[in-house]
Design a protein around this motif. Structure first.
Motif, PDB file in Angstrom:
ATOM      1  N   SER A  91       0.825  -1.212   0.000  1.00 14.25           N
ATOM      2  CA  SER A  91       0.000   0.000   0.000  1.00 14.25           C
ATOM      3  C   SER A  91       0.858   1.260   0.000  1.00 14.25           C
ATOM      4  O   SER A  91       0.441   2.304  -0.482  1.00 14.25           O
ATOM      5  CB  SER A  91      -0.891   0.016   1.250  1.00 14.25           C
ATOM      6  OG  SER A  91      -0.073   0.034   2.415  1.00 14.25           O
ATOM      7  N   GLY A  92       2.053   1.150   0.550  1.00  8.52           N
ATOM      8  CA  GLY A  92       2.916   2.328   0.697  1.00  8.52           C
ATOM      9  C   GLY A  92       2.407   3.270   1.762  1.00  8.52           C
ATOM     10  O   GLY A  92       2.906   4.397   1.900  1.00  8.52           O
TER      11      GLY A  92
ATOM     12  N   THR B 229       6.754  -1.311  -3.794  1.00  7.93           N
ATOM     13  CA  THR B 229       5.348  -1.039  -3.499  1.00  7.93           C
ATOM     14  C   THR B 229       4.482  -1.245  -4.741  1.00  7.93           C
ATOM     15  O   THR B 229       4.993  -1.353  -5.855  1.00  7.93           O
ATOM     16  CB  THR B 229       5.191   0.420  -2.972  1.00  7.93           C
ATOM     17  OG1 THR B 229       3.818   0.661  -2.659  1.00  7.93           O
ATOM     18  CG2 THR B 229       5.648   1.449  -3.991  1.00  7.93           C
ATOM     19  N   SER B 230       3.185  -1.236  -4.516  1.00 10.92           N
ATOM     20  CA  SER B 230       2.271  -1.300  -5.650  1.00 10.92           C
ATOM     21  C   SER B 230       1.815   0.102  -6.066  1.00 10.92           C
ATOM     22  O   SER B 230       1.278   0.292  -7.153  1.00 10.92           O
ATOM     23  CB  SER B 230       1.059  -2.151  -5.243  1.00 10.92           C
ATOM     24  OG  SER B 230       0.178  -2.292  -6.298  1.00 10.92           O
TER      25      SER B 230
ATOM     26  N   SER C 108      -1.395 -10.843  -3.302  1.00 11.52           N
ATOM     27  CA  SER C 108      -0.798 -10.662  -4.635  1.00 11.52           C
ATOM     28  C   SER C 108       0.515  -9.890  -4.517  1.00 11.52           C
ATOM     29  O   SER C 108       1.545 -10.296  -5.072  1.00 11.52           O
ATOM     30  CB  SER C 108      -1.768  -9.924  -5.570  1.00 11.52           C
ATOM     31  OG  SER C 108      -1.116  -9.612  -6.781  1.00 11.52           O
ATOM     32  N   PHE C 109       0.501  -8.776  -3.759  1.00 10.81           N
ATOM     33  CA  PHE C 109       1.727  -7.997  -3.601  1.00 10.81           C
ATOM     34  C   PHE C 109       2.798  -8.798  -2.874  1.00 10.81           C
ATOM     35  O   PHE C 109       3.974  -8.790  -3.256  1.00 10.81           O
ATOM     36  CB  PHE C 109       1.466  -6.682  -2.859  1.00 10.81           C
ATOM     37  CG  PHE C 109       2.744  -5.986  -2.504  1.00 10.81           C
ATOM     38  CD1 PHE C 109       3.459  -5.296  -3.475  1.00 10.81           C
ATOM     39  CD2 PHE C 109       3.285  -6.076  -1.222  1.00 10.81           C
ATOM     40  CE1 PHE C 109       4.681  -4.706  -3.172  1.00 10.81           C
ATOM     41  CE2 PHE C 109       4.495  -5.492  -0.910  1.00 10.81           C
ATOM     42  CZ  PHE C 109       5.191  -4.795  -1.884  1.00 10.81           C
TER      43      PHE C 109
ATOM     44  N   THR D 194      -3.230  -4.840  -3.359  1.00 12.48           N
ATOM     45  CA  THR D 194      -2.763  -4.676  -1.980  1.00 12.48           C
ATOM     46  C   THR D 194      -3.936  -4.845  -1.020  1.00 12.48           C
ATOM     47  O   THR D 194      -5.079  -4.988  -1.442  1.00 12.48           O
ATOM     48  CB  THR D 194      -2.161  -3.273  -1.760  1.00 12.48           C
ATOM     49  OG1 THR D 194      -3.233  -2.321  -1.698  1.00 12.48           O
ATOM     50  CG2 THR D 194      -1.198  -2.896  -2.873  1.00 12.48           C
ATOM     51  N   LYS D 195      -3.618  -4.767   0.270  1.00 11.24           N
ATOM     52  CA  LYS D 195      -4.662  -4.934   1.289  1.00 11.24           C
ATOM     53  C   LYS D 195      -5.724  -3.844   1.198  1.00 11.24           C
ATOM     54  O   LYS D 195      -6.842  -4.035   1.670  1.00 11.24           O
ATOM     55  CB  LYS D 195      -4.030  -4.943   2.682  1.00 11.24           C
ATOM     56  CG  LYS D 195      -3.347  -3.631   3.068  1.00 11.24           C
ATOM     57  CD  LYS D 195      -2.708  -3.726   4.432  1.00 11.24           C
ATOM     58  CE  LYS D 195      -2.051  -2.401   4.805  1.00 11.24           C
ATOM     59  NZ  LYS D 195      -1.292  -2.493   6.049  1.00 11.24           N
ATOM     60  N   ASN D 196      -5.383  -2.689   0.605  1.00  6.53           N
ATOM     61  CA  ASN D 196      -6.344  -1.577   0.522  1.00  6.53           C
ATOM     62  C   ASN D 196      -7.162  -1.576  -0.761  1.00  6.53           C
ATOM     63  O   ASN D 196      -8.061  -0.761  -0.925  1.00  6.53           O
ATOM     64  CB  ASN D 196      -5.613  -0.229   0.646  1.00  6.53           C
ATOM     65  CG  ASN D 196      -5.025  -0.041   2.023  1.00  6.53           C
ATOM     66  OD1 ASN D 196      -5.390  -0.756   2.953  1.00  6.53           O
ATOM     67  ND2 ASN D 196      -4.107   0.904   2.161  1.00  6.53           N
ATOM     68  N   ASP D 197      -6.829  -2.466  -1.718  1.00  8.22           N
ATOM     69  CA  ASP D 197      -7.582  -2.498  -2.980  1.00  8.22           C
ATOM     70  C   ASP D 197      -8.837  -3.347  -2.822  1.00  8.22           C
ATOM     71  O   ASP D 197      -8.811  -4.370  -2.128  1.00  8.22           O
ATOM     72  CB  ASP D 197      -6.710  -3.059  -4.103  1.00  8.22           C
ATOM     73  CG  ASP D 197      -5.555  -2.140  -4.418  1.00  8.22           C
ATOM     74  OD1 ASP D 197      -5.757  -0.912  -4.372  1.00  8.22           O
ATOM     75  OD2 ASP D 197      -4.447  -2.641  -4.680  1.00  8.22           O
TER      76      ASP D 197
END
Ligand SMILES: O=P(O)(O)OC[C@H]1O[C@](O)(CO)[C@@H](O)[C@@H]1O
Length: 204
Positions: free
Chosen positions: A97-98, A121-122, A169-170, A142-145
């Motif tokens: 997520s960065g 990062t993604s 995935s990341f 990422t966890k936030n998508d």
């Protein structure tokens, strides 16, 4: 856990295929210039520090171990024996997520110290992506998508519509990407597998 009936477990194989297709698509999108500058900075750094939270932190540790095998002076941020970071050091953050607070805050401190910050990062436009000297973008979920459709929902071809949940995935992509950086470092330095093995701990 509720009692569930175990089926033929075909989902395990489908998920593995989905992950490998996803990985191939990501490989095609990687920025070679960023890969090159990441490797350049690793080779130029006095010492290498790795950091990441949760599963991304485990990926960071796996990469740190291989760098140690290659002969780099390498530390994992947060360990009790990790020394102070200096301007001539390179710090590598692993964060899909960065935006994970602890790692983003540490990234800002790294920049204040004047060290080189590399982020894997993604998200280029994330807090870490924006402040890094090198933002190595791995375009992956990422966890936030959002999970578009539910990860167990099949598409027309029988595969999953999306990847396994949260940051998987990341995390998988970054593990494979960083192990591939190790392969490149091996060819650049001419290191042998025996050399790598000789540095591995002999008290485990
Ligand atoms: O890679 P990110 O986005 O910094 O997230 C870090 C970690 O957060 C978690 O989702 C837990 O919140 C881990 O599984 C993940 O590896």
């Amino acid at each position: 856990m509720e009692k569930v009936q175990v089926n033929d477990c075909e989902d395990v194989l489908l998920s593995m295929r989905m992950i490998s297709v996803n990985l191939s698509e990501i490989i095609d999108k990687l920025d070679r210039k960023a890969i090159k500058s990441m490797i350049q900075k690793i080779l130029e750094g006095e010492r290498i520090f790795l950091m990441g939270a949760g599963r991304s932190g485990l990926v960071a540790k796996a990469f740190a171990m291989r760098l140690m095998h290659l002969g780099f002076s390498v530390y994992v941020v947060g360990e009790t024996t990790t020394p102070a970071v200096r301007p001539e050091d390179v710090v590598i953050a692993i964060s899909g997520s960065g935006e994970t607070h602890s790692i983003a805050d540490l990234g800002k401190i790294v920049k204040d110290i004047g060290s080189t910050l590399i982020t894997v990062t993604s998200k280029k436009e994330s807090t870490l992506g924006r402040i890094s000297d090198v933002a190595m973008i791995l375009p992956s979920k990422t966890k936030n998508d959002p999970d578009a459709g539910g990860y167990l929902e099949r598409n027309m071809r029988g595969g999953y519509k999306t990847m396994p949940p949260l940051g998987t995935s990341f995390e998988i992509t970054s593990l494979i990407f960083l192990d591939s950086i190790i392969s490149q470092l091996i060819t650049l330095t001419g290191a042998s597998e025996a050399e790598l093995k000789s540095r591995h701990t002999n008290i485990e």
